[in-house]
Design an enzyme around this catalytic site. Structure first.
Site, PDB file in Angstrom:
ATOM      1  N   HIS A 188       0.939  -1.283   0.035  1.00 20.56           N
ATOM      2  CA  HIS A 188      -0.025   0.045   0.141  1.00 20.56           C
ATOM      3  C   HIS A 188       1.022   1.188   0.207  1.00 20.56           C
ATOM      4  O   HIS A 188       1.937   1.410   0.582  1.00 20.56           O
ATOM      5  CB  HIS A 188      -0.976   0.094   1.329  1.00 20.56           C
ATOM      6  CG  HIS A 188      -1.891  -1.184   1.319  1.00 20.56           C
ATOM      7  ND1 HIS A 188      -3.087  -1.269   0.377  1.00 20.56           N
ATOM      8  CD2 HIS A 188      -1.744  -2.292   1.951  1.00 20.56           C
ATOM      9  CE1 HIS A 188      -3.534  -2.428   0.613  1.00 20.56           C
ATOM     10  NE2 HIS A 188      -3.101  -3.121   1.796  1.00 20.56           N
ATOM     11  N   ALA A 189       0.336   2.346  -0.707  1.00 22.11           N
ATOM     12  CA  ALA A 189       1.156   3.676  -0.549  1.00 22.11           C
ATOM     13  C   ALA A 189       2.474   3.662  -1.049  1.00 22.11           C
ATOM     14  O   ALA A 189       2.988   3.019  -2.122  1.00 22.11           O
ATOM     15  CB  ALA A 189       0.952   4.266   0.561  1.00 22.11           C
TER      16      ALA A 189
END
Length: 90
Positions: free
Chosen positions: A15-16
């Site tokens: 994620h991210a």
């Protein structure tokens, strides 16, 4: 075709920040690389949006596959990234 199963080391999964680092590295590889959660559908490893929808968390196993010139080297480089805590990279 090269293939390898890898466990995700990043505390936040893909994620991210880890997804951005991984997708950039995947796009720089000479071979076309896909990633999938075990039992799931393969997605383009260089797509940050697809990576974030993969839902791969810390400790999950994913399968990397690559086709073309440099497939084995591409898999090795990307597997090494996933086995590293990408949250800690600056």
């Amino acid at each position: 075709m090269a293939e390898r199963t890898v466990k995700i080391a990043a505390a936040s999964g893909l994620h991210a920040r880890p997804a951005a680092i991984f997708s950039k590295a995947a796009g720089e590889q000479p071979a076309k690389v896909t990633i999938e959660k075990v039992g799931g559908a393969p997605i383009d490893a260089s797509s940050i949006l697809m990576l974030m929808t993969l839902g791969a968390g810390h400790g999950d196993e994913v399968v990397l596959r690559a086709e073309g010139d440099g497939a084995e080297e591409s898999i090795n480089a990307l597997a090494e990234l996933l086995e590293t805590d990408l949250d800690a990279q600056a």
